[in-house]
Design a protein around this motif. Sequence first.
Motif, mmCIF file in Angstrom:
data_model
loop_
_atom_site.group_PDB
_atom_site.id
_atom_site.type_symbol
_atom_site.label_atom_id
_atom_site.label_comp_id
_atom_site.label_asym_id
_atom_site.label_seq_id
_atom_site.Cartn_x
_atom_site.Cartn_y
_atom_site.Cartn_z
ATOM 1 N N ARG A 139 -0.500 4.394 14.682
ATOM 2 C CA ARG A 139 0.122 3.559 13.645
ATOM 3 C C ARG A 139 -0.242 4.091 12.271
ATOM 4 N N THR A 140 0.713 4.041 11.404
ATOM 5 C CA THR A 140 0.447 4.420 10.019
ATOM 6 C C THR A 140 0.466 3.151 9.179
ATOM 7 N N SER A 141 -0.453 3.049 8.258
ATOM 8 C CA SER A 141 -0.510 1.861 7.416
ATOM 9 C C SER A 141 0.202 2.146 6.096
ATOM 10 N N VAL A 142 0.875 1.138 5.630
ATOM 11 C CA VAL A 142 1.569 1.226 4.351
ATOM 12 C C VAL A 142 0.831 0.328 3.376
ATOM 13 N N ALA A 143 0.466 0.859 2.254
ATOM 14 C CA ALA A 143 -0.276 0.094 1.258
ATOM 15 C C ALA A 143 0.696 -0.741 0.435
ATOM 16 N N VAL A 144 1.039 -1.909 0.979
ATOM 17 C CA VAL A 144 1.980 -2.788 0.295
ATOM 18 C C VAL A 144 1.313 -3.431 -0.914
ATOM 19 N N ASN A 145 0.005 -3.652 -0.818
ATOM 20 C CA ASN A 145 -0.692 -4.315 -1.917
ATOM 21 C C ASN A 145 -0.669 -3.501 -3.188
ATOM 22 N N SER A 146 -0.518 -2.201 -3.079
ATOM 23 C CA SER A 146 -0.483 -1.396 -4.293
ATOM 24 C C SER A 146 0.811 -1.633 -5.067
ATOM 25 N N LEU A 147 1.865 -2.083 -4.374
ATOM 26 C CA LEU A 147 3.122 -2.374 -5.052
ATOM 27 C C LEU A 147 3.017 -3.633 -5.899
ATOM 28 N N PHE A 148 2.257 -4.601 -5.406
ATOM 29 C CA PHE A 148 2.125 -5.884 -6.078
ATOM 30 C C PHE A 148 0.661 -6.072 -6.456
ATOM 31 N N ASP A 149 0.180 -5.305 -7.394
ATOM 32 C CA ASP A 149 -1.229 -5.335 -7.754
ATOM 33 C C ASP A 149 -1.517 -6.557 -8.617
ATOM 34 N N ASP A 150 -2.086 -7.564 -7.988
ATOM 35 C CA ASP A 150 -2.485 -8.789 -8.668
ATOM 36 C C ASP A 150 -3.887 -9.118 -8.179
ATOM 37 N N SER A 151 -4.874 -8.574 -8.848
ATOM 38 C CA SER A 151 -6.237 -8.647 -8.347
ATOM 39 C C SER A 151 -6.800 -10.068 -8.347
ATOM 40 N N ASP A 152 -6.282 -10.974 -9.142
ATOM 41 C CA ASP A 152 -6.797 -12.340 -9.188
ATOM 42 C C ASP A 152 -6.046 -13.299 -8.276
ATOM 43 N N ARG A 153 -5.106 -12.797 -7.515
ATOM 44 C CA ARG A 153 -4.256 -13.674 -6.725
ATOM 45 C C ARG A 153 -5.051 -14.483 -5.713
ATOM 46 N N ASN A 154 -5.975 -13.874 -5.007
ATOM 47 C CA ASN A 154 -6.678 -14.554 -3.929
ATOM 48 C C ASN A 154 -8.081 -14.991 -4.299
ATOM 49 N N LYS A 155 -8.434 -14.940 -5.541
ATOM 50 C CA LYS A 155 -9.762 -15.384 -5.953
ATOM 51 C C LYS A 155 -9.787 -16.898 -6.060
ATOM 52 N N TYR A 156 -10.909 -17.471 -5.632
ATOM 53 C CA TYR A 156 -11.054 -18.913 -5.724
ATOM 54 C C TYR A 156 -11.174 -19.303 -7.187
ATOM 55 N N GLY A 157 -10.358 -20.219 -7.618
ATOM 56 C CA GLY A 157 -10.347 -20.632 -9.010
ATOM 57 C C GLY A 157 -9.201 -20.021 -9.787
ATOM 58 N N ALA A 158 -8.364 -19.217 -9.141
ATOM 59 C CA ALA A 158 -7.243 -18.575 -9.831
ATOM 60 C C ALA A 158 -6.147 -19.568 -10.190
ATOM 61 N N ARG A 159 -6.223 -20.776 -9.654
ATOM 62 C CA ARG A 159 -5.212 -21.786 -9.958
ATOM 63 C C ARG A 159 -5.200 -22.129 -11.445
ATOM 64 N N ALA A 160 -6.337 -21.975 -12.116
ATOM 65 C CA ALA A 160 -6.427 -22.320 -13.528
ATOM 66 C C ALA A 160 -5.570 -21.394 -14.391
ATOM 67 N N SER A 161 -5.340 -20.170 -13.910
ATOM 68 C CA SER A 161 -4.555 -19.228 -14.708
ATOM 69 C C SER A 161 -3.052 -19.409 -14.515
#
Length: 99
Positions: free
Chosen positions: A26-48
């Motif tokens: 299997r080859t992996s595709v780096a989909v996360n690099s297309l949508f680079d949002d480093s704060d998306r999954n951090k706890y407390g990101a709802r405030a932004s």
Amino acid sequence: MMKSVAFLVALLAVASAFAPNNASPRTSVAVNSLFDDSDRNKYGARASKNLTPKDIGSGGYVPDGLSASEYNSIRKNEAAKKAANYQRNVAKAGKSKTH
């Protein structure tokens, strides 16, 4: 004799159907690099994010017995309570209780 050969061929076919296929890795595709949002999954990101309730317009839903302004104030108070509770939980994040 013919039945036993047919049974063995069928058994081999079933067993090979469930065996892992190692022919092509299997080859992996780096989909996360297309949508680079480093704060998306951090706890407390709802405030932004802008998650406040919008005001009810003339065509919006208003429960019976309330005016639009009363309903808007109720919705804003509930949103403020929810935000305060979330911030209280964010402040506790990463801290553990010791007994």
